[in-house]
Design a protein around this motif. Structure first.
Motif, short mmCIF file in Angstrom:
data_model
loop_
_atom_site.label_atom_id
_atom_site.label_comp_id
_atom_site.label_asym_id
_atom_site.label_seq_id
_atom_site.Cartn_x
_atom_site.Cartn_y
_atom_site.Cartn_z
N THR A 102 70.81 20.91 6.00
CA THR A 102 71.25 21.96 5.07
C THR A 102 70.24 23.07 4.87
O THR A 102 70.58 24.14 4.37
CB THR A 102 71.54 21.36 3.69
OG1 THR A 102 70.31 20.89 3.10
CG2 THR A 102 72.51 20.19 3.79
N GLY A 103 68.97 22.83 5.25
CA GLY A 103 67.94 23.83 5.00
C GLY A 103 67.41 23.79 3.59
O GLY A 103 66.53 24.57 3.22
N ALA A 104 67.91 22.89 2.75
CA ALA A 104 67.45 22.80 1.36
C ALA A 104 65.99 22.35 1.31
O ALA A 104 65.53 21.58 2.15
CB ALA A 104 68.32 21.82 0.58
N LEU A 105 65.27 22.85 0.33
CA LEU A 105 63.89 22.45 0.14
C LEU A 105 63.82 21.00 -0.33
O LEU A 105 64.48 20.62 -1.29
CB LEU A 105 63.22 23.36 -0.90
CG LEU A 105 61.78 22.99 -1.25
CD1 LEU A 105 60.84 23.33 -0.10
CD2 LEU A 105 61.34 23.70 -2.52
N ILE A 106 63.02 20.19 0.36
CA ILE A 106 62.80 18.82 -0.07
C ILE A 106 61.56 18.76 -0.95
O ILE A 106 61.58 18.25 -2.06
CB ILE A 106 62.63 17.89 1.14
CG1 ILE A 106 63.87 17.96 2.04
CG2 ILE A 106 62.38 16.46 0.68
CD1 ILE A 106 65.16 17.57 1.35
N ARG A 107 60.46 19.30 -0.44
CA ARG A 107 59.22 19.30 -1.22
C ARG A 107 58.21 20.24 -0.58
O ARG A 107 58.34 20.61 0.60
CB ARG A 107 58.62 17.89 -1.31
CG ARG A 107 58.23 17.28 0.02
CD ARG A 107 57.63 15.88 -0.13
NE ARG A 107 58.57 14.95 -0.74
CZ ARG A 107 59.44 14.21 -0.06
NH1 ARG A 107 59.51 14.33 1.26
NH2 ARG A 107 60.26 13.38 -0.67
N THR A 108 57.23 20.63 -1.37
CA THR A 108 56.07 21.35 -0.86
C THR A 108 54.86 20.45 -1.08
O THR A 108 54.58 20.04 -2.21
CB THR A 108 55.87 22.68 -1.58
OG1 THR A 108 57.02 23.50 -1.40
CG2 THR A 108 54.65 23.42 -1.04
#
Length: 671
Positions: A102-108
């Motif tokens: 999905t391209g969603a941010l998981i974590r930084t």
């Protein structure tokens, strides 16, 4: 930090080689649809006893220069299991993890415990992720599933020296050392040292890239592209140990500054950055197969190259393009043009049936559909050193180095990015809202910009001699009060922008003014150098100068008020005084570390003050008055704070929004 110093520091902080990542209008909906993955929201509001459930917005890309993914997919569109995409952000010493589907941010990942230091290579086997730290001479390993740190591999025995590239093979990790002219091998399972292949008799010459490939069930090899015009092949045993070493270098190969290398079981592709060619070698013998030319394939400083099944993709750094062709070297397909937003593309990875390309100068990742070459999405950083957050009902506005980003307050999805030369942004320093419009004070161009808060349409840019490095702003009645670093305050009509009056007389005792807050017709201005607060009416009449050691002012540079009390941030404390009398209430110093942004929120239990701690990577909650439960600290990995600088309370949504100036993200506590 005094305003004039802040302006200079901000200019130094924004790297001259970087361009702010802007989502163009045609891609805004695509970017917005890739909403970050949210953690479960808390069932209670963020009152004094609330349990915060943080999530992070924005991809936080900052000079991305390496990218990796893990998947069983091939580039020809076969069914696959896709996990995530990991992007190494060189300048922010972090790794951004995106959902590969999905391209969603998981974590930084940026916590100090990971010891990330100029990360410039990344690889994964699906269970773990390894990151090479160029300046740290180390390798960071963390879980691909949870992001938790596994270990940091470093020390003299490993011989890591400017590690620049990574590859995996037979349970081992292979590292190319640019400064060491060597390859280090260690166990993927334990991190234990296995071997080091050194330059003596091997012929390494400034290793630039490495890949591993299995040519038969019993035969595997590592291939190293050397910038000094050669390629080194190293056999790999079934236990992952290095075997026979062969150096390949002759004029017929046309090696000219090799920069990238990739292989399948048949061939090896080497990009020649200065030659604008790609050299193809036999994966089994190392013999020359052919040299692909720029005339036919449109190479323009080719760097990264990837290959999977029957497709090859070459990233052209100067050409801002991708050349894609089959392994049979059929007619290439050129992927180029503004819609892809390629901006110094330097790395690529395969995730499922798509290719993800990291754009170093653009702070973006471009996703391509391999089968058609179509653009799937552009993941822009959204923010570029965000420093101020303003809440406005259904929207949240974020001010950064040269743009204003608007988000939906409920979903966190991107609404628009307001940017471009016509807005006159050079170093925007302050923002406020009035009658549905957004006003921005720009310290660099010494101007005021006004645009429509609903459409983003520019309504005007105004320059006045009364603007002298404006750094703070607030609306009072029908006027905009603009605080100038040049020891003055100017007022403008909040509707027309027409200049009204300049307050710069000695009676105000302005000395490095850099923050402002208001209540009713009263205005307070914090003086950084003067360690004081100037209070005056909206008519300009001086009411009082608040100073003295009992207030604890020490470089005050942030302010907020609820009308009853005023809170001021200092270098390591928060001062509270009465809004009516100016009398000292208290000085809070616990759980504070370089407090920067400050805001307040109103709950049924009263007013709560929230402080973003720039150096503490945390947020402190202060209850009003001198009652119990006066301080609570919010920190830890789940919040992903990274030099938090701005903070705002969303009155409609009941949550806090915190701007992380280094990771270029927002952390929000939703209720």
């Amino acid at each position: 930090m005094r305003p004039s110093q802040a302006v200079d520091s901000a200019k130094r902080a924004v790297l001259p080689t970087l361009t702010a990542a802007i989502v163009i209008a045609g891609l805004a909906s695509a970017a917005a649809s890739a909403a970050p993955r949210a953690t479960a929201d808390s069932s209670t509001r963020l009152g004094p006893n609330a349990t915060a459930s943080p999530r992070v917005l924005g991809w936080g890309l900052n000079y991305p220069d390496a990218i990796a993914a893990y998947s069983t997919a091939t580039l020809n569109g076969s069914a696959s299991t896709v996990t995530d995409v990991w992007v190494a952000d060189y300048e922010s010493n972090s790794v951004t993890e995106l959902d590969g589907n999905t391209g969603a941010l998981i974590r930084t990942i940026s916590d100090a415990s990971y010891d990330l230091n100029a990360p410039d290579a990344v690889a994964s086997n699906g269970a773990d992720v390894w990151v090479a730290n160029a300046d740290g001479d180390s390798i960071t390993e963390f879980s691909a599933t949870t992001g938790r740190l596994v270990r940091v591999v470093s020390g003299a025995k490993y011989g890591l020296s400017d590690p620049i590239a990574l590859a995996l093979a037979n349970g081992t990790v292979w590292v190319a050392n640019a400064a060491g002219n060597s390859v280090t091998v260690f166990s993927a399972a334990s991190g234990d040292f296995v071997a080091q292949v050194k330059n003596v008799g091997v012929g390494f010459g400034d290793p630039a890239a490495i890949t591993t490939v299995r040519t038969s069930p019993s035969s595997a090899a590592a291939w190293v592209a050397n910038a000094a015009n050669s390629v080194t092949r190293i056999g790999i045993s079934s236990a992952g140990r290095p075997g026979t070493v062969t150096r390949i270098s002759a004029s017929k190969y046309e090696f000219f500054d090799p920069a990238g290398i990739a292989a399948d079981s048949t061939d090896v592709w080497v990009t020649n950055q200065s030659g604008d060619t790609v050299t193809v070698l036999s994966a089994t013998t190392g013999k020359l197969v052919k040299v692909l030319s720029a005339a036919s394939y449109h190479f323009d400083q080719p760097g990264a190259v990837i290959v999977a099944h029957d497709k090859v993709a070459v990233v052209n750094e100067i050409g801002n393009s991708v050349t894609e062709f089959s392994t049979a070297s059929t007619a290439p397909r050129m992927l180029t043009g503004a819609r892809y937003q390629f901006d110094s593309p330097v790395a690529a990875a395969v995730a499922g049936t798509d290719i993800f390309v990291a754009n170093e100068a653009g702070d973006t990742v471009t996703e391509l559909v391999t089968s058609t070459g179509a653009l799937a999405a552009v993941f822009a950083g959204w923010f570029d050193h965000p420093a101020e957050v303003v809440s406005a009902g259904a929207d949240i506005w974020v001010l950064d180095s040269d743009a204003v980003t608007e988000l939906d307050a409920k979903t966190g999805s991107l609404v628009r990015v307001v940017s471009g030369a016509k807005y006159g942004f050079d170093l925007p320093a302050a923002m406020t809202l009035y009658a549905g419009d957004v006003w921005v004070a720009d310290a660099g161009s010494e101007s005021l910009t006004k645009f429509d808060g609903t459409t983003g349409k520019l309504l005007g840019v105004r320059k006045e001699s009364a603007l002298d490095i404006p750094v703070a702003m607030a609306a009072v009645g029908t006027s905009l009060f603009v605080v100038n670093s040049g020891d003055s305050v100017a007022t403008f009509n909040a509707t027309t922008g027409v200049f009204e009056k300049l307050y710069d007389q000695s009676g105000y005792k302005f000395d490095g003014p850099d923050a402002i807050t208001t209540a009713g017709s009263t205005v307070w201005v914090a003086n950084f150098y003067g360690d004081s607060v100037t209070e005056f009416g909206s008519d300009g009449s001086v009411l009082k100068i608040i100073s003295g050691s009992r207030y604890g002012f020490d470089g005050p540079d942030g302010m907020t008020t609820d009308g009853k009390d005023v809170w001021v941030t200092n270098s390591d404390s928060v001062s509270e005084f009465s809004a009516s009398s100016g009398g000292r209430v208290r000085v809070v110093s616990s759980d504070l570390d370089t407090p920067a942004g400050i805001t307040f929120a109103v709950f049924a239990t009263g007013t709560t003050v929230w402080v973003a701690n720039l150096d503490g990577n945390s947020v402190t909650m202060i209850s009003p008055g001198t009652g119990k439960n006066t301080v609570r600290l919010f920190d830890g990995a789940s919040y992903q704070f990274s030099k938090p600088d701005g903070i705002a309370f969303d009155k409609d949504g009941g949550g806090l929004w915190v701007a992380n100036s280094v990771s270029d993200t927002l952390t929000t506590f939703r209720s």
